[in-house]
Write a protein that holds these residues in place. Structure first.
Motif, mmCIF file in Angstrom:
data_model
loop_
_atom_site.group_PDB
_atom_site.id
_atom_site.type_symbol
_atom_site.label_atom_id
_atom_site.label_comp_id
_atom_site.label_asym_id
_atom_site.label_seq_id
_atom_site.Cartn_x
_atom_site.Cartn_y
_atom_site.Cartn_z
ATOM 1 N N ASP A 115 11.149 30.697 -13.178
ATOM 2 C CA ASP A 115 10.254 31.722 -12.623
ATOM 3 C C ASP A 115 10.137 31.629 -11.109
ATOM 4 O O ASP A 115 9.355 32.352 -10.489
ATOM 5 C CB ASP A 115 8.856 31.600 -13.256
ATOM 6 C CG ASP A 115 8.833 32.180 -14.660
ATOM 7 O OD1 ASP A 115 9.698 33.039 -14.953
ATOM 8 O OD2 ASP A 115 7.983 31.773 -15.461
ATOM 9 N N LEU A 117 8.891 29.362 -8.897
ATOM 10 C CA LEU A 117 7.594 29.079 -8.281
ATOM 11 C C LEU A 117 7.294 27.580 -8.318
ATOM 12 O O LEU A 117 7.894 26.832 -9.096
ATOM 13 C CB LEU A 117 6.485 29.872 -8.972
ATOM 14 C CG LEU A 117 6.271 29.705 -10.474
ATOM 15 C CD1 LEU A 117 5.324 28.552 -10.771
ATOM 16 C CD2 LEU A 117 5.687 30.995 -11.043
ATOM 17 N N VAL A 119 3.752 24.892 -8.102
ATOM 18 C CA VAL A 119 2.300 24.763 -8.009
ATOM 19 C C VAL A 119 2.032 23.457 -7.275
ATOM 20 O O VAL A 119 2.496 22.393 -7.708
ATOM 21 C CB VAL A 119 1.657 24.736 -9.419
ATOM 22 C CG1 VAL A 119 0.134 24.670 -9.302
ATOM 23 C CG2 VAL A 119 2.080 25.959 -10.228
ATOM 24 N N LYS A 193 0.676 32.948 -11.885
ATOM 25 C CA LYS A 193 2.135 32.879 -11.939
ATOM 26 C C LYS A 193 2.780 34.248 -12.146
ATOM 27 O O LYS A 193 3.932 34.452 -11.792
ATOM 28 C CB LYS A 193 2.556 31.938 -13.067
ATOM 29 C CG LYS A 193 2.165 30.497 -12.777
ATOM 30 C CD LYS A 193 2.535 29.610 -13.923
ATOM 31 C CE LYS A 193 2.179 28.172 -13.602
ATOM 32 N NZ LYS A 193 2.377 27.281 -14.748
ATOM 33 N N THR A 220 -0.092 28.294 -5.681
ATOM 34 C CA THR A 220 1.167 28.608 -6.370
ATOM 35 C C THR A 220 2.020 29.422 -5.401
ATOM 36 O O THR A 220 1.597 30.489 -4.944
ATOM 37 C CB THR A 220 0.899 29.424 -7.653
ATOM 38 O OG1 THR A 220 0.012 28.671 -8.481
ATOM 39 C CG2 THR A 220 2.190 29.693 -8.416
#
Ligand SMILES: Cc1cc2nc3c(=O)[nH]c(=O)nc-3n(C[C@H](O)[C@H](O)[C@H](O)COP(=O)(O)OP(=O)(O)OC[C@H]3O[C@@H](n4cnc5c(N)ncnc54)[C@H](O)[C@@H]3O)c2cc1C
Length: 495
Positions: A115, A117, A119, A193, A220
Motif C-alpha cells: 500500500d 505507506l 506508520v 491508511k 502515516t
C-alpha cells in the motif's frame, strides 16, 4: 520581539507542577535543573533564547495525553518540540511553559510496501524514514535540507518542503493520517491508511498548524518507489535574470523537474569553499536541475533543459554522469546554510514565496535593500517553486546589527507579498513572521484563523505567542469592545 508575559501564578506553583509531571513521566523524563534546560533554550532561530520552566520527554501516547490533560486543568502552557531545527522560532520555549519534547517517539511502527505507506512515531527523523525503506527501493519524498536531524512531527507541524517538493509535493501531499492529542488529553485519529477519509478534511488543518492545535503522536506517510534514473544538470548564468528566465521557460515547456534550485554568487562561493565540488565561480547565478524517471525519459528531458539553458545564455553546463556526480552537484546546495555559517558570525534565514516571473525584480530590489541596510545577503532557493531563502549576514555581537537584520528581513517579506507572493514557503510563521501576518491577512482573515485555534485550544495554552500577532481571549474573539479607551483584559499582551 515581544512574547506573552510569564504568568507569575504559574511560576509560583513550579515545584508542585514539576512534582505532578514527575508522577506522569517518571525516571529521566522531566528536566528542571537550569544547566540542563540550557540546550532547549532556542531552536534553529538562535537569535531568540528563553529557557523553559521545565522540559518533559514522554515515551507513550498515554503520557502525552496525561501531561496535556494536567496542563489544561491547571492552566499551564505547553510548547511542543521535535528536533528543534525550526528556523521560524516555532519551538522557542516560554519561561512559564512546559517544553514537550517528542524525541523519544523514535520508532518506525509499520511499513506496508504493497500500500506504499509507513506508520512512524513523530520523533523519527525525516531521513530515517527513507533509510528504513530504501532497501526495498522506496523513499519518502519531501527532503528538507535539515533531513538528517528534523523530525517528521516537526515536518507535519511546519508543512515542510525541500528540493524534491516541486514534483512530489510538500509534507501535506505526502501525509495520509495522524494520531493527535488535544490539549484536554483526547486522542484522535485523523485520516488513515485509506486514500480519502470521510468527514471534514481536518488533516489539512493539522498539517502546518505549528504546534498550536495539539500534539502529533503518530504519522502515516506515503512512500514512493525510487525513480529508475535521476540525473542533475549544473547550469551557470551571467545574470540572475537569465537564470530566472530559464526556470520560467522550463516549467512553461511542461517539464516538471524533480528539483530546480538556484544560488546567487555569494551563495555559490560559500558553498564551493565548503564542499569543493567544482561549482563555477565566474557566474552570477547557478541552477541545479534534477530530472528523474525511466532512463529514456530522463535523458530526453535533460537534453531539453540543456537546450533551454543554452537559449537563455548559460555559460557553463555540466550533466551528471553517475550517481556520485549527481550527489556531488547537490552537496553544496544541501550544505548551503552551514556553508554560509562559516563566512558570517550569524545569519537570519528568510523564507518567502513569490510568483516565479517576479524573481529578477525581487532579487534586484533585495540587493538595493542590502546596500540600504549595509548588510550582505546570500540567496539560495527552490527556484521552481519561487520559494526564496535569502540569508541575511550579520554579527550579533555588534550593537544594533540584529535589529537591522530583522528590519531588512521584514522588508524582504513585505516585498514578497507586494509582488503577489506569501510570507512563508515552508519554514512556518512561528515568532519570526508573526508580526508581519497583517501584511498578508486582513483582520477578518486573522479572526477566522483564530476561531479555528479556539475550537481546538480555547484557553490558548498550546504554543502561545506564535503565529498570531495578537493574543485574544477566545471568548472576546470578534466582539472586542473598547470602553473609554480601555481594552478588555488589559493585562494581555497585544504585541
Ligand atoms: C540547516 C537547516 C536547513 C533547513 N532546511 C529546510 C528545508 O529545506 N525545508 C524546510 O521546510 N525546512 C527546513 N528547515 C527548517 C526545519 O528543519 C523544519 O521546519 C522542520 O520541519 C522542523 O522540524 P523539527 O523536528 O526540528 O521541529 P521543531 O523545530 O522542534 O518544531 C517546529 C514546530 O513544530 C512543532 N512540533 C514539533 N513536533 C510536534 C509534534 N509532535 N506535534 C505538534 N507540533 C510539533 C513545534 O511546536 C514547532 O512549532 C531547515 C532548518 C535548518 C536548521
Amino acid at each position: 520581539m515581544k512574547m506573552p508575559l510569564p504568568d507569575q501564578r504559574v511560576l509560583a506553583r513550579r515545584d508542585e507542577i514539576i512534582a505532578a509531571l514527575r508522577r506522569i513521566v517518571p525516571g529521566e523524563g522531566v528536566i528542571e535543573r537550569p544547566d540542563e534546560l540550557r540546550p532547549y533554550e532556542s531552536d534553529g532561530l538562535t537569535a531568540y533564547r528563553q529557557p523553559p520552566m521545565v522540559v518533559v520527554l514522554p515515551e507513550t501516547v498515554e503520557q502525552v495525553a496525561a501531561v496535556l490533560s494536567y496542563c489544561h486543568k491547571h492552566g499551564v502552557k505547553v510548547v511542543p518540540r521535535g528536533s528543534g531545527t525550526s528556523v521560524s522560532g516555532g519551538a522557542l520555549p516560554l519561561a512559564d511553559a512546559v517544553l514537550l519534547g517528542m524525541g523519544k517517539f523514535n520508532k518506525v511502527l509499520e511499513i506496508d510496501y504493497e500500500d506504499r505507506l509507513a506508520v512512524v512515531q513523530p520523533g523519527v527523523t525525516n531521513l530515517a524514514i527513507t533509510n528504513a525503506v530504501e532497501g526495498e527501493g522506496f523513499y519518502y519524498a519531501p527532503d528538507p535540507s535539515s533531513q538528517i536531524a528534523c523530525s517528521i512531527g516537526g515536518n507535519v507541524a511546519e508543512n515542510s518542503g525541500g528540493v524534491h517538493c516541486l514534483k512530489y509535493g510538500l509534507t501535506t501531499n505526502n501525509v495520509l493520517g495522524v494520531q493527535f492529542v488535544t490539549i484536554d488529553g483526547e486522542v484522535l485519529r485523523i485520516g488513515g491508511k485509506a486514500l480519502d477519509a470521510p468527514g471534514l478534511d481536518l488533516l489539512g488543518i493539522i498539517v502546518g498548524s505549528e504546534g498550536l492545535l495539539g500534539v502529533v503522536t503518530e504519522v502515516t506517510v506515503r512512500i514512493l518507489p525510487k525513480p529508475e534514473t535521476a540525473r542533475a544538470l549544473l547550469a551557470g548564468f551571467p545574470t540572475v535574470e537569465s537564470a530566472g528566465q530559464c526556470v520560467a521557460d522550463t516549467i512553461a515547456a511542461g517539464i516538471i523537474p524533480a528539483g530546480m534550485e538556484m544560488m546567487d554568487k555569494p551563495a555559490i562561493h560559500a558553498a564551493e569553499a565548503f564542499v569543493n565540488v567544482g561549482y563555477p565561480l565566474d557566474v552570477e547565478a547557478l541552477l541545479i536541475v534534477e530530472l528523474d524517471g525511466p532512463a529514456a525519459e530522463c535523458n530526453h528531458l535533460l537534453e531539453e533543459v540543456q537546450a533551454i539553458a543554452n537559449r537563455n545564455g548559460a555559460v557553463t553546463l555540466r550533466a551528471s554522469q553517475d550517481e556520485a556526480e549527481r550527489l556531488a552537484f547537490w552537496a553544496g546546495r544541501k550544505a548551503a546554510f552551514p556553508a554560509v555559517g562559516r563566512i558570517s558570525a550569524d545569519y537570519l534565514c528568510m523564507d518567502g514565496t513569490i510568483p516565479r516571473g517576479q524573481l529578477p525584480k525581487v532579487l534586484r530590489r533585495m540587493n538595493e535593500l542590502a546596500a540600504q541596510y549595509s548588510l550582505d545577503v546570500a540567496n539560495m532557493f527552490h527556484a521552481g517553486d519561487g520559494n526564496l531563502h535569502p540569508l541575511i549576514l550579520y554579527d550579533a555581537s555588534k550593537p544594533g546589527e540584529l535589529e537591522r537584520a530583522e528590519e531588512f528581513g521584514a522588508d524582504i517579506l513585505r516585498l514578497c507579498v507586494e509582488v503577489g507572493g506569501v510570507l512563508t514557503g515552508e519554514h512556518g510563521v512561528g515568532v519570526e513572521k508573526r508580526d508581519l501576518m497583517p501584511v498578508m491577512f486582513s483582520e477578518v482573515d486573522l479572526r477566522q484563523q483564530q476561531r479555528l485555534k479556539c475550537a481546538f485550544d480555547p484557553d490558548s495554552l498550546l504554543n502561545p505567542g506564535k503565529v498570531f500577532p495578537t493574543l485574544h481571549r477566545c471568548a472576546e474573539l470578534g466582539r472586542m469592545h473598547v470602553h473609554r479607551g480601555r481594552l478588555p483584559f488589559p493585562e494581555l499582551p497585544r504585541f
